[in-house]
Design a protein around this motif. Structure first.
Motif, PDB file in Angstrom:
ATOM      1  N   ARG A 165       0.740  -1.880  -0.063  1.00 46.87           N
ATOM      2  CA  ARG A 165      -0.275   0.623  -0.375  1.00 46.87           C
ATOM      3  C   ARG A 165       1.142   1.483  -0.089  1.00 46.87           C
ATOM      4  O   ARG A 165       0.537   2.531  -0.760  1.00 46.87           O
ATOM      5  N   ASP A 166       2.246   1.282   1.003  1.00 52.19           N
ATOM      6  CA  ASP A 166       3.070   2.248   0.789  1.00 52.19           C
ATOM      7  C   ASP A 166       3.548   2.318  -0.493  1.00 52.19           C
ATOM      8  O   ASP A 166       3.454   3.781  -1.002  1.00 52.19           O
ATOM      9  N   TRP A 167       3.973   1.332  -1.010  1.00 59.62           N
ATOM     10  CA  TRP A 167       4.546   1.558  -2.158  1.00 59.62           C
ATOM     11  C   TRP A 167       3.523   2.118  -3.704  1.00 59.62           C
ATOM     12  O   TRP A 167       4.305   2.855  -4.045  1.00 59.62           O
ATOM     13  N   ALA A 168       2.728   1.536  -3.425  1.00 54.50           N
ATOM     14  CA  ALA A 168       1.307   2.099  -4.717  1.00 54.50           C
ATOM     15  C   ALA A 168       1.342   3.624  -4.530  1.00 54.50           C
ATOM     16  O   ALA A 168       1.339   4.329  -5.362  1.00 54.50           O
ATOM     17  N   ARG A 169       0.969   3.778  -2.954  1.00 57.57           N
ATOM     18  CA  ARG A 169       0.845   5.412  -2.699  1.00 57.57           C
ATOM     19  C   ARG A 169       1.887   6.247  -3.376  1.00 57.57           C
ATOM     20  O   ARG A 169       1.915   7.544  -4.113  1.00 57.57           O
ATOM     21  N   ALA A 170       3.128   5.751  -2.994  1.00 54.82           N
ATOM     22  CA  ALA A 170       4.327   7.126  -3.730  1.00 54.82           C
ATOM     23  C   ALA A 170       4.240   6.601  -4.876  1.00 54.82           C
ATOM     24  O   ALA A 170       4.807   7.436  -5.755  1.00 54.82           O
ATOM     25  N   ALA A 171       3.836   6.008  -5.993  1.00 53.80           N
ATOM     26  CA  ALA A 171       4.631   5.013  -7.315  1.00 53.80           C
ATOM     27  C   ALA A 171       3.334   6.268  -7.440  1.00 53.80           C
ATOM     28  O   ALA A 171       3.723   7.217  -8.958  1.00 53.80           O
ATOM     29  N   VAL A 172       1.383   6.225  -7.387  1.00 55.49           N
ATOM     30  CA  VAL A 172       0.920   6.977  -7.418  1.00 55.49           C
ATOM     31  C   VAL A 172       1.038   8.793  -7.756  1.00 55.49           C
ATOM     32  O   VAL A 172       1.270   9.188  -8.495  1.00 55.49           O
ATOM     33  N   GLN A 173       1.518   8.803  -6.576  1.00 52.39           N
ATOM     34  CA  GLN A 173       2.046  10.179  -6.834  1.00 52.39           C
ATOM     35  C   GLN A 173       2.983  10.949  -7.354  1.00 52.39           C
ATOM     36  O   GLN A 173       2.906  12.160  -7.802  1.00 52.39           O
ATOM     37  N   GLY A 174       3.858   9.944  -6.904  1.00 59.69           N
ATOM     38  CA  GLY A 174       5.086  10.136  -8.195  1.00 59.69           C
ATOM     39  C   GLY A 174       4.612  10.854  -9.556  1.00 59.69           C
ATOM     40  O   GLY A 174       4.937  11.454 -10.538  1.00 59.69           O
ATOM     41  N   ALA A 175       3.930   9.866 -10.175  1.00 55.74           N
ATOM     42  CA  ALA A 175       2.868  10.096 -11.362  1.00 55.74           C
ATOM     43  C   ALA A 175       2.289  11.027 -11.378  1.00 55.74           C
ATOM     44  O   ALA A 175       3.015  11.519 -12.757  1.00 55.74           O
ATOM     45  N   LEU A 176       1.177  11.510 -10.997  1.00 55.23           N
ATOM     46  CA  LEU A 176       0.245  12.450 -10.732  1.00 55.23           C
ATOM     47  C   LEU A 176       1.328  13.597 -10.562  1.00 55.23           C
ATOM     48  O   LEU A 176       1.533  14.611 -11.308  1.00 55.23           O
ATOM     49  N   ASP A 177       2.473  14.097  -9.763  1.00 54.94           N
ATOM     50  CA  ASP A 177       3.755  15.171  -9.929  1.00 54.94           C
ATOM     51  C   ASP A 177       3.876  14.872 -11.431  1.00 54.94           C
ATOM     52  O   ASP A 177       4.348  16.017 -11.794  1.00 54.94           O
ATOM     53  N   ASP A 178       4.612  13.682 -11.633  1.00 56.44           N
ATOM     54  CA  ASP A 178       5.854  13.804 -13.085  1.00 56.44           C
ATOM     55  C   ASP A 178       4.372  14.402 -14.299  1.00 56.44           C
ATOM     56  O   ASP A 178       4.854  14.865 -15.406  1.00 56.44           O
ATOM     57  N   ALA A 179       3.112  13.959 -14.238  1.00 57.12           N
ATOM     58  CA  ALA A 179       2.528  14.288 -15.422  1.00 57.12           C
ATOM     59  C   ALA A 179       1.346  15.885 -15.289  1.00 57.12           C
ATOM     60  O   ALA A 179       1.076  16.192 -15.994  1.00 57.12           O
ATOM     61  N   ASN A 180       1.723  16.228 -13.818  1.00 59.17           N
ATOM     62  CA  ASN A 180       1.343  17.858 -13.545  1.00 59.17           C
ATOM     63  C   ASN A 180      -0.511  17.555 -13.575  1.00 59.17           C
ATOM     64  O   ASN A 180      -0.413  18.958 -14.265  1.00 59.17           O
ATOM     65  N   LEU A 181      -0.532  16.767 -12.962  1.00 62.03           N
ATOM     66  CA  LEU A 181      -2.514  16.337 -12.809  1.00 62.03           C
ATOM     67  C   LEU A 181      -2.118  15.754 -11.324  1.00 62.03           C
ATOM     68  O   LEU A 181      -1.166  15.911 -10.730  1.00 62.03           O
ATOM     69  N   GLU A 182      -3.724  16.563 -11.033  1.00 59.34           N
ATOM     70  CA  GLU A 182      -4.416  16.050 -10.008  1.00 59.34           C
ATOM     71  C   GLU A 182      -4.967  14.849  -9.641  1.00 59.34           C
ATOM     72  O   GLU A 182      -5.317  14.473 -10.552  1.00 59.34           O
ATOM     73  N   VAL A 183      -4.804  13.985  -8.180  1.00 57.58           N
ATOM     74  CA  VAL A 183      -5.853  12.915  -8.561  1.00 57.58           C
ATOM     75  C   VAL A 183      -7.466  13.829  -9.060  1.00 57.58           C
ATOM     76  O   VAL A 183      -7.834  12.285  -9.329  1.00 57.58           O
ATOM     77  N   SER A 184      -7.628  14.059  -8.516  1.00 57.90           N
ATOM     78  CA  SER A 184      -9.344  14.281  -9.406  1.00 57.90           C
ATOM     79  C   SER A 184      -9.511  13.919 -10.546  1.00 57.90           C
ATOM     80  O   SER A 184     -10.477  14.344 -11.602  1.00 57.90           O
ATOM     81  N   ASP A 185      -8.427  14.433 -11.271  1.00 54.55           N
ATOM     82  CA  ASP A 185      -8.083  14.412 -13.259  1.00 54.55           C
ATOM     83  C   ASP A 185      -8.558  12.709 -13.598  1.00 54.55           C
ATOM     84  O   ASP A 185      -8.245  12.671 -14.839  1.00 54.55           O
ATOM     85  N   ILE A 186      -7.846  12.022 -12.981  1.00 51.90           N
ATOM     86  CA  ILE A 186      -7.827  10.767 -12.897  1.00 51.90           C
ATOM     87  C   ILE A 186      -9.476  10.101 -13.390  1.00 51.90           C
ATOM     88  O   ILE A 186     -10.185  10.063 -11.820  1.00 51.90           O
ATOM     89  N   ASP A 187      -9.906   9.142 -14.323  1.00 45.29           N
ATOM     90  CA  ASP A 187     -10.587   8.620 -13.623  1.00 45.29           C
ATOM     91  C   ASP A 187     -11.026   7.085 -14.179  1.00 45.29           C
ATOM     92  O   ASP A 187     -11.904   6.627 -13.940  1.00 45.29           O
TER      93      ASP A 187
END
Length: 388
Positions: free
Chosen positions: A25-47
């Motif tokens: 769970r920790d590794w998943a959260r880290a990877a997801v946040q890193g991907a969002l940052d890299d894409a310059n997107l927010e969680v709310s942008d993902i559908d």
């Protein structure tokens, strides 16, 4: 041809054997946040969310897509889990590509995760991997994946003249590539003699010919370029995402040493992308064992039928005509199964965009190929990406 699916961004949680009390769970959260940052997107942008995880025995979690959507702040999105043995992560990417290309989703987060190293004993993991072949005729009889891969490698060697020295060269080179990758599990400076002197696991394979059991996560975001923030340098995009299966039982194949299913997937991918094997300028190839990399390269057609000669002439080295596994591959970067294919696509896309975090290809190519499989090249996934 796929023309409207772009790589928006991505990230990895380092691949290794976790002993710090953290969980998938920790590794998943880290990877997801890193991907969002890299894409310059927010969680709310993902559908939409596509999760890759090979075995519930590793996570001890049924329905992991729902759980990880919750953990990553994605409650409300469409979510599903994809599984295809060693190809799980890459097939999840294909599912994400299909959702964007079809218009089912605008921005898809693909998340691969696996605690392959820290949760179970190595012998238990080996027994589980045996079930990814034909459980009745293979796994439950006690044969393991290394033995089956070794049998396939022996047939390949007998037909092509490949040697243990050829295999050892790959083990050395991929681990050396991993030394530039801060996320890699086994960045090692080793010699050919050290590989050939390491303990025999199943002939011709020795310990250093084998990829490690790893923990880790990787995430990428896919979307149409029009649904993403502007990026001056452009974005890598998908040209093909194809899969094909082969006969499950190795002994029933006409040539147990040839990856015919992988060849079918590659040929379909080239046709779908409107390219030939000669157009591929770099590749991330499935190297669960050193010899499997050579077998894969043969099936992918990346050396015009001269795979062994090309290997000996350093065609696949960092300075060669077709650099392979600059990430370190499974041998060096590591192999948390659900995350493996996602990380391969991440590496290829970042290489094409000229911003890879490890060893960057010397001459940025126009096209890159990503290859992953489950079983002994039984379920094969091939993607072709194009530079911006």
């Amino acid at each position: 041809m796929i023309s409207n699916v772009s790589f928006a961004g991505g990230a990895m949680a380092p691949f290794n054997r976790r002993k710090d009390g953290s969980s998938f769970r920790d590794w998943a959260r880290a990877a997801v946040q890193g991907a969002l940052d890299d894409a310059n997107l927010e969680v709310s942008d993902i559908d939409a969310l596509v999760v890759a995880s090979e075995s519930d025995f590793f996570t001890m979690q049924l329905n992991p897509a729902a759980l990880l959507a919750d953990e990553c702040g994605l409650v409300g999105v469409a979510a599903k889990r994809v599984e295809g043995g060693g190809a799980s992560g890459h097939l999840a990417v294909h599912a994400g590509v299909a959702e964007v290309a079809s218009g089912m989703a605008r921005r898809v987060l693909v998340l691969g995760v696996e605690p392959s190293a820290s949760h179970l004993k190595g012998t238990d993991v080996g027994a589980l991997y045996g079930l990814s072949f034909d459980a009745w005729t293979d796994g439950m009889t006690g044969i393991d994946s290394t033995s089956l891969y070794a049998l396939s490698a022996q047939a390949f060697m007998a037909r092509t003249g490949a040697t243990v020295a050829d295999f050892a060269r790959i083990a050395v080179r991929n681990r050396a590539h991993a030394c530039a990758n801060a996320n890699a599990h086994l960045p090692l400076d080793i010699s050919l003699d050290e590989v050939t002197a390491s303990p025999v696991v199943a002939s011709p394979y020795r310990r250093l010919d084998c990829s490690p059991l790893s923990d880790g996560a990787a995430a990428i975001i896919l979307a149409r370029t029009s649904d993403l923030p502007a990026r001056p340098q452009g974005r890598a995009r998908f040209r093909a995402a194809v899969s094909a299966v082969d006969t499950v039982r190795l002994g029933e194949r006409s040539d147990p040493g040839f990856f015919a299913g992988k060849q079918r997937a590659a040929q379909r991918a080239y046709a779908a992308a409107g390219v030939t094997a000669a157009d591929i300028g770099m590749a991330e190839v499935y190297d669960s064992y050193s010899g499997a990399q050579l077998q894969s390269l043969e099936a992918l057609g990346l050396a015009n039928g001269q795979t062994i000669a090309a290997e000996r002439e350093d065609v696949f080295s960092a300075q060669g005509a077709v650099p392979v596994n600059l990430s370190g591959g499974l041998l060096g970067q590591g192999a948390p199964v659900g995350a493996t294919g996602v990380a391969q696509v991440l590496s290829a896309a970042l290489q094409l965009e000229g911003r890879y975090f490890g060893q960057q290809v010397a001459n940025a190519p126009r096209f890159a190929l990503v290859d992953t499989h489950g079983g002994i090249a039984t379920l094969n996934a091939v993607s072709i990406l194009e530079a911006p």
